[in-house]
Design a protein around this motif. Structure first.
Motif, PDB file in Angstrom:
ATOM      1  N   HIS B  56       6.903  25.446 -39.781  1.00 38.84           N
ATOM      2  CA  HIS B  56       6.986  24.455 -40.851  1.00 38.84           C
ATOM      3  C   HIS B  56       7.769  25.104 -41.972  1.00 38.84           C
ATOM      4  CE1 HIS B  56       5.750  22.385 -44.524  1.00 38.84           C
ATOM      5  NE2 HIS B  56       5.490  21.342 -43.769  1.00 38.84           N
ATOM      6  N   GLY B  57       8.870  24.484 -42.388  1.00 43.47           N
ATOM      7  CA  GLY B  57       9.694  25.076 -43.427  1.00 43.47           C
ATOM      8  C   GLY B  57      10.195  24.045 -44.416  1.00 43.47           C
ATOM      9  N   TYR B  58      11.215  24.423 -45.163  1.00 48.03           N
ATOM     10  CA  TYR B  58      11.775  23.540 -46.185  1.00 48.03           C
ATOM     11  C   TYR B  58      13.298  23.626 -46.151  1.00 48.03           C
ATOM     12  CZ  TYR B  58       7.022  23.315 -47.853  1.00 48.03           C
ATOM     13  OH  TYR B  58       5.672  23.106 -47.909  1.00 48.03           O
ATOM     14  N   MET B  59      13.948  22.545 -46.538  1.00 51.25           N
ATOM     15  CA  MET B  59      15.406  22.528 -46.700  1.00 51.25           C
ATOM     16  C   MET B  59      15.741  22.000 -48.086  1.00 51.25           C
ATOM     17  SD  MET B  59      16.806  20.725 -43.213  1.00 51.25           S
ATOM     18  CE  MET B  59      16.756  21.522 -41.623  1.00 51.25           C
ATOM     19  N   ASN B  60      16.850  22.482 -48.633  1.00 48.68           N
ATOM     20  CA  ASN B  60      17.432  21.790 -49.782  1.00 48.68           C
ATOM     21  C   ASN B  60      18.615  20.961 -49.236  1.00 48.68           C
ATOM     22  OD1 ASN B  60      19.378  23.698 -49.293  1.00 48.68           O
ATOM     23  ND2 ASN B  60      19.333  24.641 -51.321  1.00 48.68           N
ATOM     24  N   GLU B  61      19.332  20.279 -50.110  1.00 49.10           N
ATOM     25  CA  GLU B  61      20.428  19.412 -49.650  1.00 49.10           C
ATOM     26  C   GLU B  61      21.445  20.192 -48.820  1.00 49.10           C
ATOM     27  OE1 GLU B  61      22.194  17.560 -53.094  1.00 49.10           O
ATOM     28  OE2 GLU B  61      21.034  15.729 -52.796  1.00 49.10           O
ATOM     29  N   ASP B  62      21.766  21.369 -49.307  1.00 42.57           N
ATOM     30  CA  ASP B  62      22.802  22.169 -48.650  1.00 42.57           C
ATOM     31  C   ASP B  62      22.344  22.615 -47.249  1.00 42.57           C
ATOM     32  OD1 ASP B  62      25.337  23.326 -48.653  1.00 42.57           O
ATOM     33  OD2 ASP B  62      24.524  25.280 -49.225  1.00 42.57           O
ATOM     34  N   ALA B  63      21.076  23.009 -47.135  1.00 39.02           N
ATOM     35  CA  ALA B  63      20.541  23.429 -45.831  1.00 39.02           C
ATOM     36  C   ALA B  63      20.557  22.259 -44.849  1.00 39.02           C
ATOM     37  CB  ALA B  63      19.120  23.970 -45.999  1.00 39.02           C
ATOM     38  N   LEU B  64      20.221  21.063 -45.336  1.00 35.72           N
ATOM     39  CA  LEU B  64      20.232  19.889 -44.457  1.00 35.72           C
ATOM     40  C   LEU B  64      21.664  19.587 -43.998  1.00 35.72           C
ATOM     41  CD1 LEU B  64      18.885  17.474 -43.056  1.00 35.72           C
ATOM     42  CD2 LEU B  64      18.942  16.244 -45.236  1.00 35.72           C
ATOM     43  N   ARG B  65      22.590  19.626 -44.934  1.00 38.35           N
ATOM     44  CA  ARG B  65      23.997  19.361 -44.587  1.00 38.35           C
ATOM     45  C   ARG B  65      24.511  20.379 -43.571  1.00 38.35           C
ATOM     46  NH1 ARG B  65      28.704  21.131 -45.885  1.00 38.35           N
ATOM     47  NH2 ARG B  65      27.905  22.559 -47.478  1.00 38.35           N
ATOM     48  N   LYS B  66      24.223  21.660 -43.813  1.00 37.76           N
ATOM     49  CA  LYS B  66      24.692  22.721 -42.904  1.00 37.76           C
ATOM     50  C   LYS B  66      24.055  22.591 -41.517  1.00 37.76           C
ATOM     51  CE  LYS B  66      26.540  26.535 -45.564  1.00 37.76           C
ATOM     52  NZ  LYS B  66      26.521  26.105 -46.965  1.00 37.76           N
ATOM     53  N   THR B  67      22.774  22.187 -41.474  1.00 35.52           N
ATOM     54  CA  THR B  67      22.080  22.004 -40.191  1.00 35.52           C
ATOM     55  C   THR B  67      22.751  20.893 -39.392  1.00 35.52           C
ATOM     56  OG1 THR B  67      19.988  22.762 -41.131  1.00 35.52           O
ATOM     57  CG2 THR B  67      19.853  21.434 -39.117  1.00 35.52           C
ATOM     58  N   ILE B  68      23.065  19.785 -40.059  1.00 34.06           N
ATOM     59  CA  ILE B  68      23.713  18.651 -39.389  1.00 34.06           C
ATOM     60  C   ILE B  68      25.094  19.071 -38.862  1.00 34.06           C
ATOM     61  CG2 ILE B  68      24.737  16.356 -39.754  1.00 34.06           C
ATOM     62  CD1 ILE B  68      22.533  15.886 -41.916  1.00 34.06           C
ATOM     63  N   GLU B  69      25.858  19.742 -39.703  1.00 31.75           N
ATOM     64  CA  GLU B  69      27.246  20.054 -39.343  1.00 31.75           C
ATOM     65  C   GLU B  69      27.386  21.187 -38.331  1.00 31.75           C
ATOM     66  OE1 GLU B  69      29.807  20.151 -42.947  1.00 31.75           O
ATOM     67  OE2 GLU B  69      30.263  18.130 -42.193  1.00 31.75           O
ATOM     68  N   THR B  70      26.546  22.232 -38.452  1.00 33.00           N
ATOM     69  CA  THR B  70      26.699  23.397 -37.555  1.00 33.00           C
ATOM     70  C   THR B  70      25.842  23.277 -36.301  1.00 33.00           C
ATOM     71  OG1 THR B  70      24.885  24.653 -38.554  1.00 33.00           O
ATOM     72  CG2 THR B  70      27.060  24.903 -39.564  1.00 33.00           C
ATOM     73  N   LYS B  71      24.860  22.357 -36.321  1.00 34.76           N
ATOM     74  CA  LYS B  71      23.893  22.200 -35.220  1.00 34.76           C
ATOM     75  C   LYS B  71      23.060  23.465 -35.021  1.00 34.76           C
ATOM     76  CE  LYS B  71      27.085  18.984 -33.004  1.00 34.76           C
ATOM     77  NZ  LYS B  71      27.817  18.623 -31.791  1.00 34.76           N
ATOM     78  N   GLU B  72      22.924  24.247 -36.081  1.00 35.50           N
ATOM     79  CA  GLU B  72      22.017  25.404 -36.087  1.00 35.50           C
ATOM     80  C   GLU B  72      21.119  25.258 -37.314  1.00 35.50           C
ATOM     81  OE1 GLU B  72      24.810  28.669 -33.750  1.00 35.50           O
ATOM     82  OE2 GLU B  72      24.322  29.035 -35.861  1.00 35.50           O
ATOM     83  N   ALA B  73      19.816  25.561 -37.130  1.00 37.75           N
ATOM     84  CA  ALA B  73      18.854  25.320 -38.212  1.00 37.75           C
ATOM     85  C   ALA B  73      19.105  26.213 -39.423  1.00 37.75           C
ATOM     86  CB  ALA B  73      17.438  25.534 -37.693  1.00 37.75           C
ATOM     87  N   HIS B  74      19.212  25.569 -40.571  1.00 37.33           N
ATOM     88  CA  HIS B  74      19.297  26.247 -41.861  1.00 37.33           C
ATOM     89  C   HIS B  74      18.115  25.766 -42.710  1.00 37.33           C
ATOM     90  CE1 HIS B  74      23.425  26.811 -40.485  1.00 37.33           C
ATOM     91  NE2 HIS B  74      23.637  27.664 -41.464  1.00 37.33           N
ATOM     92  N   TYR B  75      17.475  26.672 -43.395  1.00 36.17           N
ATOM     93  CA  TYR B  75      16.340  26.326 -44.257  1.00 36.17           C
ATOM     94  C   TYR B  75      16.602  26.864 -45.660  1.00 36.17           C
ATOM     95  CZ  TYR B  75      14.038  25.779 -39.703  1.00 36.17           C
ATOM     96  OH  TYR B  75      13.713  25.398 -38.423  1.00 36.17           O
TER      97      TYR B  75
END
Lengths: 169, 169
Positions: B56-75
């Motif tokens: 269970h973690g958290y994302m900010n806007e940038d982490a969510l955007r990077k996760t969508i674009e790179t297809k690798e989890a960013h938190y």
């Protein structure tokens, strides 16, 4: 305010075992959950059969204690600011099959049995009924999401008649 | 403070579509995620094969955007107060198979592929390696939890050599 006072009180007199050190929290055998400044711990609820995530919610100490003892999911409703016995008004009770705590004991995983019922107040089985497409984003402000559940399990206007919608802008 | 300023800024100029009304948020086709006062959204990460909740973690806007674009989890790492490309130091990258958003768009579900790797900084596959027994509680302060994962996948002292432990009391 009510939560803040309760949280302040519980910080000094927690219901569960006091958090002593990192080793005990991570590798120890006792439950020492960490509640945030509002006295809440995040909860992930999954369907014990499909493994799907049904919802993401919060518990306070009392909700966690009641969930353990009754084997039915209890949450803290942040919108109604009250203890929430899930399914009490809708009939969609969540029977707890297993309850887990994470490494630093600041989040909880509930595996529940909801039969053929639903978990989402909008009427779908899971609250996570929409998927975000992966890959290069053309325009963040026009990012279309896709419905993965096509059919509602129940009509929220009938089930929650007259009750305010918990979704806030 | 940095998060508070960013959050204030993003409140007025969100990266994603502005939340217009409850119907659009719940039944609409556009991503309009809600970030909390710290600019964060909670994230549930499950193993795409077993369905187990890994973390269970958290994302900010940038982490969510990077996760969508790179297809690798960013938190967003709350302990380190920085963007966190999961697996960058440990090697345990999380490949995103599917990404979902919930009804009121204030939490995210990530389905990931971690192969034979691990997700937990303590060394276990899942962060939720301990189970809380259900039923009548005799004494909340002596509530024993049970290890469900018996064996660590890696030795954290070798993998995270010299790095501070993110678990806080």
């Amino acid at each position: 305010m009510q939560i803040a006072i309760l949280s302040f009180f519980h910080y000094f007199t927690p219901m569960f075992k006091k958090r002593e050190n990192v080793f005990e929290v991570e590798e120890g055998k006792f439950l020492s959950p960490k509640f945030d400044v509002d006295g809440l711990i995040p909860v992930v609820t999954t369907d014990c059969k499909s493994g799907d995530v049904l919802m993401h919610g919060y518990m306070n100490e009392d909700a966690l204690r009641k969930t353990i003892e009754t084997k039915e999911a209890h949450y803290w409703s942040r919108s109604r600011r009250s203890l929430w016995h899930k399914g009490k008004s809708s009939g969609f009770i969540q029977k707890v099959v297993e309850l887990r705590i994470d490494d630093d004991q600041d989040s909880v995983w509930l595996m529940v049995d909801i039969g053929n019922g639903a978990s989402c107040h909008v009427g779908y089985r899971s609250c996570f009924y929409r998927s975000i497409p992966l890959g290069k984003i053309k325009n963040e402000k026009e990012l279309k999401i896709e419905f993965k559940e096509k059919k509602k399990i129940f009509d929220p206007e009938k089930v929650y008649k007259g009750q305010p919608n918990p979704t806030k802008i």
